[in-house]
Design an enzyme around this catalytic site. Structure first.
Site, PDB file in Angstrom:
ATOM      1  N   ASP A   1       0.864  -1.182   0.000  1.00  0.00           N
ATOM      2  CA  ASP A   1       0.000   0.000   0.000  1.00  0.00           C
ATOM      3  C   ASP A   1       0.899   1.231   0.000  1.00  0.00           C
ATOM      4  OD1 ASP A   1      -2.405   1.578   0.287  1.00  0.00           O
ATOM      5  OD2 ASP A   1      -1.846   1.880   2.377  1.00  0.00           O
ATOM      6  N   SER A   2       0.296   2.373  -0.286  1.00  0.00           N
ATOM      7  CA  SER A   2       1.045   3.632  -0.232  1.00  0.00           C
ATOM      8  C   SER A   2       1.478   3.949   1.201  1.00  0.00           C
ATOM      9  CB  SER A   2       0.173   4.766  -0.767  1.00  0.00           C
ATOM     10  OG  SER A   2      -1.054   4.810  -0.064  1.00  0.00           O
TER      11      SER A   2
ATOM     12  N   CYS B   1      -3.674  -0.929  -2.062  1.00  0.00           N
ATOM     13  CA  CYS B   1      -3.943   0.481  -2.361  1.00  0.00           C
ATOM     14  C   CYS B   1      -4.915   0.588  -3.542  1.00  0.00           C
ATOM     15  CB  CYS B   1      -2.621   1.166  -2.707  1.00  0.00           C
ATOM     16  SG  CYS B   1      -2.793   2.909  -3.069  1.00  0.00           S
TER      17      CYS B   1
ATOM     18  N   GLU C   1      -6.809   9.472   9.514  1.00  0.00           N
ATOM     19  CA  GLU C   1      -5.473   9.397  10.131  1.00  0.00           C
ATOM     20  C   GLU C   1      -5.389  10.235  11.407  1.00  0.00           C
ATOM     21  OE1 GLU C   1      -2.215   9.688   7.402  1.00  0.00           O
ATOM     22  OE2 GLU C   1      -2.926   7.904   6.344  1.00  0.00           O
TER      23      GLU C   1
ATOM     24  N   CYS D   1     -11.186   3.142  -1.208  1.00  0.00           N
ATOM     25  CA  CYS D   1      -9.931   3.651  -0.628  1.00  0.00           C
ATOM     26  C   CYS D   1      -9.682   2.881   0.663  1.00  0.00           C
ATOM     27  CB  CYS D   1     -10.060   5.141  -0.346  1.00  0.00           C
ATOM     28  SG  CYS D   1      -8.651   5.852   0.537  1.00  0.00           S
TER      29      CYS D   1
ATOM     30  N   HIS E   1      -8.732   3.720   3.458  1.00  0.00           N
ATOM     31  CA  HIS E   1      -9.104   4.384   4.713  1.00  0.00           C
ATOM     32  C   HIS E   1     -10.607   4.382   4.999  1.00  0.00           C
ATOM     33  CE1 HIS E   1      -5.034   5.755   4.263  1.00  0.00           C
ATOM     34  NE2 HIS E   1      -5.083   6.533   5.335  1.00  0.00           N
TER      35      HIS E   1
HETATM   36  N1  DGL Z   1      -4.027   3.900   0.009  1.00  0.00           N
HETATM   37  C1  DGL Z   1      -4.649   4.949  -0.785  1.00  0.00           C
HETATM   38  C2  DGL Z   1      -5.842   4.360  -1.550  1.00  0.00           C
HETATM   39  O1  DGL Z   1      -6.410   3.356  -1.172  1.00  0.00           O
HETATM   40  C3  DGL Z   1      -5.086   6.116   0.064  1.00  0.00           C
HETATM   41  C4  DGL Z   1      -3.946   6.968   0.576  1.00  0.00           C
HETATM   42  C5  DGL Z   1      -3.153   7.588  -0.554  1.00  0.00           C
HETATM   43  O2  DGL Z   1      -3.663   8.520  -1.219  1.00  0.00           O
HETATM   44  O3  DGL Z   1      -2.062   7.138  -0.796  1.00  0.00           O
HETATM   45  O4  DGL Z   1      -6.233   4.899  -2.549  1.00  0.00           O
END
Ligand code: DGL
Length: 274
Positions: free
Chosen positions: A10-11, A73, A155, A187, A189
């Site tokens: 993931d990012s 991600c 977050e 997403c 989150h």
């Molecule tokens: N993990 C990213 C997503 O699911 C969200 C956070 C980011 O923008 O890197 O799109």
């Protein structure tokens, strides 16, 4: 292959919401998780950059001998899945889009589906295309909405703050007016905002992308006879190797929120130019 780990990237830390689902469905597996915390967020970066970063994450996981790569991600899944697949060669890759698109179609009776995500995810049209392609009929309508402020709200632990409600109401106004009955949480989150979203849109079905991708992963491993052997004892904490490219100051708090339990000593690594 059976005893090789599943690789997840993931990012950043958000992908732990996907790892949580993978563990729910496959508690006996070993996992390698890579969070590119030095370069997060991906959601407002160009496709070229997200593709490059995603390939570098893939390269790292391949070096760990993974038997499957899960692209947790949603942004990477939207714009970089083909590139990741090419890079991974023989190793199968599962993204978030198709499993969630199929689940949304199963769930919707009105045929009106909402999708929320980062700018890059929504801008790519990946969810819209996947849902319409799978549906194969013109009567299905997809309405999408970017929700860039949801990531920092989650977050900062502000999902129940009045400000989060105001922002969510504003973002969801239009899709709500369209009469959607199903909303894809596109997403990592957003599952943490589920309760608020259900309050704002009572009766809505929320699609957790990690949950549906985990079922796809389980089936893929079972079909190949690659599932790790089950053990007799209950797994309290599965075996997970955590790698991050930077150590955020509130890492433990964040990780606990997404994963549901504390993480033992993440290892800091360099990938690509970091
Ligand atoms: N993990 C990213 C997503 O699911 C969200 C956070 C980011 O923008 O890197 O799109």
């Amino acid at each position: 292959m059976k005893q090789n780990p599943i690789g997840v990237f993931d990012s950043g830390i958000g992908g732990l919401s996907v790892l949580r689902q993978l563990i729910r469905f496959m508690p006996y597996e070993r996992y390698v998780y890579l969070g590119d915390t030095a370069r997060v967020p991906y959601g407002n970066k160009s496709s070229e950059t997200v593709i490059q970063y995603s390939e570098e994450c893939t390269e790292f996981l391949l070096g760990k001998g993974v038997k499957l790569i899960v692209v947790a991600c949603n942004t990477s899944s939207s714009v970089a899945l083909e590139a990741v697949r090419k890079h991974a060669g023989e190793i199968p890759v599962i993204g978030m889009i198709i499993p969630a698109a199929a689940a949304a179609l199963r769930s919707s009776s009105s045929g009106k589906i909402g999708v929320i995500g980062t700018r890059a995810t929504i801008g790519s049209g990946a969810y819209n295309n996947a849902i319409l392609e799978l549906a194969g009929e013109a009567s299905i309508k997809v309405y999408s909405q970017v929700c860039p402020l949801f990531v920092p709200l989650v977050e900062e632990g502000m999902t129940f703050h009045p400000a989060a409600r105001l922002i969510a109401e504003e973002y969801l106004k239009e899709v709500k007016n369209k009469g959607i009955d199903t909303l894809v949480l596109g997403c990592t989150h957003y599952p943490l905002m589920s309760q608020l979203l259900m309050e704002i849109m009572p009766g809505i079905s929320l699609i957790d992308t990690g949950e549906h991708a985990s079922v796809t992963a389980l089936r893929l491993l079972a079909d190949n006879d690659w599932l790790a052997d089950e053990r007799h004892e209950f797994v309290i904490k599965p075996e997970i190797d955590f790698y991050i490219t930077d150590l955020p100051s509130i890492f433990n708090e964040l990780a606990g929120r997404f994963l549901g339990f504390a993480i033992d000593s993440p290892k800091r690594v360099s990938i690509g130019t970091h």
